[in-house]
Design an enzyme around this catalytic site. Structure first.
Site, short mmCIF file in Angstrom:
data_model
loop_
_atom_site.label_atom_id
_atom_site.label_comp_id
_atom_site.label_asym_id
_atom_site.label_seq_id
_atom_site.Cartn_x
_atom_site.Cartn_y
_atom_site.Cartn_z
N GLY A 199 -29.80 33.97 78.54
CA GLY A 199 -30.47 33.21 79.12
C GLY A 199 -30.59 33.55 80.59
O GLY A 199 -31.78 33.61 81.07
N CYS A 324 -15.54 48.57 90.90
CA CYS A 324 -14.18 48.45 91.48
C CYS A 324 -13.00 48.40 90.61
O CYS A 324 -12.99 47.37 90.04
CB CYS A 324 -14.25 47.29 92.53
SG CYS A 324 -13.09 47.62 93.91
#
Ligand code: PLP
Length: 393
Positions: A199, A324
């Site tokens: 969505g 990261c």
């Protein structure tokens, strides 16, 4: 300061029309869609309507639509359903550039005794089809291949490959989380058995997803519970979000023809403007065959995170091509799979647009980014080295 949001592959603004459609289901229309009474029944009817709206976007039939909680759940459901329904087959094919929702699941399958083949891509992000055909075999339970990549935007030949895979009796799942609403999809023209959507990538809220399951596909639910979603996903429905998803899909159908070419035009304007004004910059991925809203641009010899921080000071929101991990900034698995050199991968920025963007916003970025890159390069020892090497050559 205005926000210039060009990070729509991360998430999108909920369309005002979607918010409006959802509101009554937080207030007056709070019935349980499974209830026998009329009060709940009207909510059940609204969910039925949403199913029709979603089905229309991808050329499916409404009873082939299963509402889930997100794209990740849809991916997991599809892959586990195929494996549970074909217990004698122990081989999975996927690609090296999938979203973690598929990649991490497939990597983990090795511990469960599966063999997993990950199809490589070339420098432009295109699939290695020889590898794909070489690895398809009678032990393959499922091919799970994204329709378009979330970082490069590169589109894979899902229509054609899914038809070939289907002929061999192998389940084909595609992660169309980034594809739905950005380019036309018609599952009836393909051999796709299952397709995932999310969505929050199509201007509906977060926390709702869709899994298309072709009629006749062997299926085992991931969420076992009540009889919701025709027994394919237990749990009381996230009604308001499902209504929002339906509305978002209805809007997407209307926008595909007119708005997406305009978005592609904005993307090209941005791309050309930046490439023209910034030396040592290049596009990651096949420019001829990609989503209309996406460009990944490498600015050599600078760090993507520094670019993001400085762009943020101007209200510009984009993404870098790094993840990261364990304290060090590693280029993403997608850019690594494409073989983008480290000096370019580190300085890669993904801009992903939506119909809400404007030409003025693109021009603003084209104006603000070159001095940012110049400033960062002035501090970059790698850039100094590269300049020195060039002048000595
Ligand atoms: N697949 C792709 C290609 C995505 O880009 C994403 C989200 O970024 C997902 C799956 C996961 O979707 P969700 O955030 O709804 O779980």
């Amino acid at each position: 300061m205005n926000t210039i949001y060009v990070d729509n592959n991360a998430t999108t603004q909920v369309a005002p029309e979607v918010v409006e459609a959802m509101m009554p289901y937080f207030t007056k229309l709070y019935g349980n869609p499974s209830s026998m009474h009329t009060f709940g029944g009207q909510v059940g009817y609204a969910i039925k309507e949403a199913r029709v709206q979603v089905a229309r976007l991808i050329g499916a039939s409404p009873d082939e639509i299963v509402f889930t909680s997100c794209g990740t759940e849809s991916d997991s459901t599809a892959i586990w359903a195929a494996l549970r329904s074909n217990p004698d087959r122990k081989h999975v094919i996927t690609t090296r550039v999938e979203h973690p929702a598929v990649k991490n699941l497939c990597e983990g399958l090795v511990k469960h005794g599966y063999r997993v083949s990950m199809v490589p891509v070339d420098r432009e992000g295109n699939l290695d089809l020889d590898y794909f055909y070489d690895h398809l075999n009678n032990d393959t339970a499922i091919v799970s291949m994204m329709w378009a990549n979330n970082e490069s935007g590169v589109i894979f030949p899902v229509e054609e490959l899914s038809r070939q895979v289907k002929e061999r009796g192998i389940v084909f799942h595609t992660d169309a989380v980034q594809t739905a609403g950005k380019m036309p999809i018609n599952v009836s023209r393909t051999g796709v058995d299952m397709l995932s959507m999310s969505g929050h990538k199509v201007h509906a809220p977060k926390g709702v997803g869709v899994l298309y399951v072709r009629k006749g596909t062997k299926f085992a639910p991931f969420m076992v519970g009540g009889h919701q979603e025709s027994g394919r996903r237990g749990g009381t429905e996230n009604v308001a979000s499902i209504i929002g998803m339906g509305k978002a899909c209805e809007l997407a159908v209307a926008k595909l023809e007119k708005e997406m070419p305009r978005v592609a035009g904005l993307r090209d304007r941005l791309e050309e403007g930046l490439l023209r004004r910034i030396s040592n910059s290049m596009v990651n991925g096949n420019r001829e065959n990609r989503l209309p809203n996406t460009t990944s641009i490498a600015f050599e010899y600078v760090e993507g995170e520094s670019i993001l921080l400085l762009m943020d000071q101007h209200g510009i929101c984009a993404s870098s091509g790094s993840a990261c991990t364990s304290g060090s900034l590693e280029p993403s698995h997608v850019l690594r799979a494409m073989g983008v050199p480290f000096t370019a991968a580190h300085g890669s920025i993904r801009f992903s647009l939506s119909p809400y963007n404007t030409e003025a916003e693109m021009d603003f970025i084209i104006d603000k980014l070159p001095p940012i890159i110049e400033r960062l390069r002035a501090m970059s020892p790698f850039w100094q080295e590269a300049v020195a090497a060039e002048s000595n050559a």
